[in-house]
Design an enzyme around this catalytic site. Structure first.
Site, PDB file in Angstrom:
ATOM      1  N   CYS A 101      30.407 -11.098  22.208  1.00 15.62           N
ATOM      2  CA  CYS A 101      28.854 -11.186  23.153  1.00 15.62           C
ATOM      3  C   CYS A 101      28.908 -11.678  24.444  1.00 15.62           C
ATOM      4  O   CYS A 101      28.113 -11.554  25.421  1.00 15.62           O
ATOM      5  CB  CYS A 101      27.824 -12.134  22.443  1.00 15.62           C
ATOM      6  N   GLU A 158      19.919 -13.520  19.438  1.00 16.06           N
ATOM      7  CA  GLU A 158      20.874 -13.313  20.331  1.00 16.06           C
ATOM      8  C   GLU A 158      20.936 -11.676  20.524  1.00 16.06           C
ATOM      9  O   GLU A 158      21.551 -11.163  19.460  1.00 16.06           O
ATOM     10  CB  GLU A 158      22.013 -13.869  20.310  1.00 16.06           C
TER      11      GLU A 158
END
Length: 509
Positions: free
Chosen positions: A282, A245
């Site tokens: 995020c 990620e």
């Protein structure tokens, strides 16, 4: 020459708190990986694995006060947030224990011989087996839920894969503390403590991804760091899966009708989402498309007032603070960019949240404003004001892949009126999770969850949140015409383990 020390640092002051350990050498990494590799047989028993994960939960909860205090001292995230994060971490561990017990993740399929089909089908039996040692690269912004005891570790252990974690330098003492809890849980079930290990240091992270016994890796962090590891994983003599990620802008589109219907609600909600955790999530909404006109002005005014009233915060470390301030300065230097609320430094260690504004036409027109289409880690969002749907689509056309995309609509649009359906389809092309009339911060741990998206948000199509995350650490194997006595118990006709499976096209539970 002595090994480099690993210090615990207080982000509120920048001062060293304590020496935690030393950076791992290549020999240390080799020892950790080989010890982990040797535990695969011990992890093979599913009931033991499930019990281990539940006991790990109990050990973390028993040490809650100490863990939260240590994590707060190293990250400045606050005890309320960290208590919630520890609860989430325990939820993940319990969820994967349930997955292991149920056994459905093994995806057992049995097809008996059938000569009537062309070509004939032999006896085929398929299920999934663990890949081997998994390298986990801990995240800075989640010292528990995406670090040593986090989702990557929980899902890998659930799959039967031992884990070596490369700890994040922002919370080394927390990493060692939770490692001790996990190892205590392993020992309680007769498992070697080396089913889970932690190494520290940049060079250790490179040695880990290159180790020939590492079979897969999970990463949460920056585009630059993740891409370097992704390339290293692919460049190995034997490439391995790298589930990374890397970064996400998480666009939001507010329709004209939604702004007219609930400008204040959307503006206040956006402020809360983009400043949550000092903007260090995020899935922070980093770009918001808002219509020109009175209703859009009302929304932006509410957003600005709410952000201006938000207390300053401390970022995870001074490097991130420096990057945040540099990013704000770069964006403010672009033509046509205004700051309804100016983000910036607060004293020697803190930062203030801010809002940037630009026309959607400028954002879509050329590469001049490319920096506004990149994630800025910290409490800031970019509001792009549009005049028509054509400008919305032009901006969306310039966006890379994202973890999330959000659409705010009016009640009538939610019933199918207007172009909301087309906008939703357009956003689906850009992200792995689509949010309607809500905010992307707050990622539920649930079987249907998907935390991933097109590159560069992630490097694979898998999720790192939710129980299907276990699939990343498994590979399918099919046995053909294999005598019953030689088959793994999971694939025998008698189903001695009582597993859910599909036999000759029919589900059996």
């Amino acid at each position: 020459m002595s090994e480099a020390p690993v210090w615990s640092v207080d982000p509120r002051t920048g001062e060293h708190r304590a020496k935690v350990t030393a950076e791992a050498t290549a020999a240390d990494v080799d020892t950790a990986v080989r010890a982990a590799h040797a535990t695969r047989d011990a992890l093979a028993d599913r009931p033991t694995r499930a019990a281990f994960l539940r006991t790990a939960t109990a050990e973390l909860e028993a040490a809650r006060e100490e863990i939260v205090a240590e994590a707060d001292a190293e990250t400045a995230l606050g005890t309320v947030r960290l208590n919630g994060e520890l609860a989430r971490t325990c939820t993940q561990l319990r969820a994967f224990a349930d997955v292991v017990d149920a056994g459905e993740y093994l995806d057992v399929i049995i097809d008996h011989p059938d000569d009537a089909i062309v070509p004939p089908v032999p006896d085929l039996r398929r299920y999934k087996v663990p890949l081997g040692v998994v390298a986990v690269y801990a995240a800075s912004n989640f010292p528990l839920a995406f670090s040593v005891p986090g989702g990557d570790t929980a899902s890998a252990l659930a799959a039967g894969c031992p884990v070596v974690v490369k700890a994040h330098p922002d919370h080394p003492a927390t990493s060692e503390l939770v490692l001790a809890a996990l190892r205590k849980a392993a020992a309680a079930h007769g498992l070697p403590e080396t089913v889970i290990s932690v190494v520290h240091g940049f060079d250790a992270g490179l040695a880990l991804i290159r180790h020939p016994l590492v079979a897969a890796a999970g990463f949460t962090g920056s585009v630059r760091g993740g891409r370097a590891l992704f390339d290293a994983a692919a460049a190995r003599p034997t490439p391995i899966p790298f589930h990374g990620e890397l970064g996400s802008l998480n666009p939001v589109v507010v329709t004209r009708a939604a702004a007219a219907d609930r400008a204040e609600e959307i503006g206040a909600g956006l402020a809360g989402s983009m400043t949550l955790g000092v903007g260090q999530f995020c899935v922070k909404p980093g770009l918001v498309l808002v219509p020109e006109g009175t209703d859009g002005d009302h929304l932006v005014d509410t957003l600005s007032q709410s952000v201006a009233a938000t207390a300053p915060g401390v970022l995870l470390d001074h490097r991130m603070r420096d990057n945040f301030l540099a990013g704000i300065a770069e964006r403010l230097g672009l033509p046509g960019v205004d700051a309804p609320v100016t983000a910036g430094a607060d004293g020697d260690h803190g930062v203030r949240a801010g809002v940037l504004s630009v026309s959607a036409a400028a954002l879509a027109a050329s590469g001049t404003h490319d920096a506004l289409l990149e994630e800025c880690f910290g409490p800031v969002t970019v509001v792009a004001r549009y005049t028509d749907d054509g400008q919305v689509n032009a901006v969306l056309d310039r966006l890379p892949g994202n973890l999330t995309a959000t659409l705010h609509v009016s009640p009538r649009e939610s019933e199918g009126e207007g172009d909301a359906g087309a906008l939703l389809a357009r956003l689906t092309e850009l992200a792995g999770r689509i949010v309607v009339d809500g905010w992307p911060t707050g990622v539920a741990v649930a079987p249907a969850q998907h935390h991933g998206g097109p590159y560069p948000s992630t490097t694979s199509t898998s999720t790192s949140v939710g129980t299907t995350a276990i699939e990343r650490w498994l590979r399918p194997v099919a046995y053909q015409n294999t005598p019953e006595a030689l088959l793994p118990p999971e694939l025998r006709d008698a189903n001695p383990l009582g597993l859910p499976r599909r036999v000759d096209g029919r589900r059996e539970v």
